[in-house]
Design an enzyme around this catalytic site. Sequence first.
Site, PDB file in Angstrom:
ATOM      1  N   ASP A  82       0.854  -1.167   0.020  1.00  0.00           N
ATOM      2  CA  ASP A  82      -0.008  -0.247  -0.036  1.00  0.00           C
ATOM      3  C   ASP A  82       0.788   1.468  -0.159  1.00  0.00           C
ATOM      4  O   ASP A  82       1.762   1.428   0.860  1.00  0.00           O
ATOM      5  CB  ASP A  82      -0.867  -0.091   1.142  1.00  0.00           C
ATOM      6  CG  ASP A  82      -2.138   0.839   1.386  1.00  0.00           C
ATOM      7  OD1 ASP A  82      -2.396   1.412   0.156  1.00  0.00           O
ATOM      8  OD2 ASP A  82      -2.542   1.408   2.320  1.00  0.00           O
ATOM      9  N   GLY A 212      -9.108   5.676   1.508  1.00  0.00           N
ATOM     10  CA  GLY A 212      -9.664   6.626   2.366  1.00  0.00           C
ATOM     11  C   GLY A 212     -11.240   6.067   2.426  1.00  0.00           C
ATOM     12  O   GLY A 212     -11.833   7.072   2.748  1.00  0.00           O
TER      13      GLY A 212
HETATM   14  O1  TD3 Z   1      -4.289   3.287   2.070  1.00  0.00           O
HETATM   15  N1  TD3 Z   1      -5.216   3.229   3.272  1.00  0.00           N
HETATM   16  C1  TD3 Z   1      -4.495   2.645   4.395  1.00  0.00           C
HETATM   17  C2  TD3 Z   1      -3.528   3.625   5.056  1.00  0.00           C
HETATM   18  C3  TD3 Z   1      -3.983   4.887   5.545  1.00  0.00           C
HETATM   19  C4  TD3 Z   1      -4.146   5.430   6.884  1.00  0.00           C
HETATM   20  O2  TD3 Z   1      -5.018   4.920   7.850  1.00  0.00           O
HETATM   21  C5  TD3 Z   1      -6.365   3.682   2.865  1.00  0.00           C
HETATM   22  O3  TD3 Z   1      -6.610   4.172   1.805  1.00  0.00           O
HETATM   23  C6  TD3 Z   1      -7.309   3.199   4.005  1.00  0.00           C
HETATM   24  O4  TD3 Z   1      -7.830   4.832   4.303  1.00  0.00           O
HETATM   25  P1  TD3 Z   1      -8.861   4.715   5.722  1.00  0.00           P
HETATM   26  O5  TD3 Z   1      -9.930   5.699   5.322  1.00  0.00           O
HETATM   27  O6  TD3 Z   1      -8.979   3.461   6.424  1.00  0.00           O
HETATM   28  O7  TD3 Z   1      -8.015   5.722   6.582  1.00  0.00           O
HETATM   29 ZN    ZN Z   2      -4.646   4.925   0.788  1.00  0.00          ZN
END
Ligand code: TD3
Ligand code: ZN
Length: 309
Positions: A82, A212
Amino acid sequence: MALVTTKEMFAKALKEDYAVGAFNVNNMEIIQGIVDAAKVENAPLILQVSAGARKYARPAYLLKLVEAAIIDTGLDIALHLDHGEDFEICKKCVDDGFTSVMIDGSKYDFEENIALTKKVVEYAHAHGVTVEAELGKLAGIEDNIKVDARSATFTDPQEAAEFVGRTGVDSLAIAIGTSHGAYKFKGDPYLDFKRLKEIHRLIPETPLVLHGASTVLPEFVTKCNEYGGDIPGAQGVPESMIAESTKHGICKVNIDTDLRLAMTAEVRKYLKEHPADFDPRKYLGPARDAIMMMVQHKLKNVLKASGKR
Ligand code: TD3
Ligand code: ZN
């Protein structure tokens, strides 16, 4: 049962209008909660690891835990990096055996993003690994990158089409209204469906990715804070809108914060109610159960991925 790429998962999701859940992992209980939920729901699954998680848990542990999850559940799982921020971390993950990587060049200008993404695509594809890239900027907190909500720039549809054509990337993360973390926008969160539909119209074969996508339901923030927390949560895009987006090309939905909140609430609750207890299994067990429940809910009610394995 094996580690698989995202290719077939996305092809089916695109055709049948649902999304594959991509959940962030960094320890055994989180992995177990997620895979147990995917198994019960009979849903496809992506486990994703950020650079921070890789540093925290260390690559060998994460790889072996995911292998263990595959043996234990009999599921096919895609293991994804990620927000890879440079070529080097993407290469490391490809070499380690990840089946998918994200190169996040969204902070660079268009041409630089293309050049970086192309380099990763070339290396990853030569090793049978799928690649996600990002175009447009999300607001909120990405590990340690802060982007002001107001200066967030949504993905331009024409640019998205050009970007995919020139890079050969397998999937594209777009900015259409979501933001990372527990503190989302002030005011009414929304998704720009007009923009999403235009992007999907221009590149109908490209699986689109929503980052997100945690909703940060007030009841979970309240539950976290009820037992001694002070988390300034603010609700994100409603789950009904995330569900709707899967009908317009969104094939992968990233969820981390909602799992963190569910887990932390249980740990806080247990420790508050049992102040004399000090067996980690007593508070990590309920935390694992809470993750499982949250993932089942997302797979079934939001991503519509139940029964799609
Ligand atoms: O890439 N991520 C996970 C890492 C982000 C920090 O939490 C996301 O797109 C997930 O986003 P969300 O809404 O769970 O923070
Ligand atoms: Zn993200």
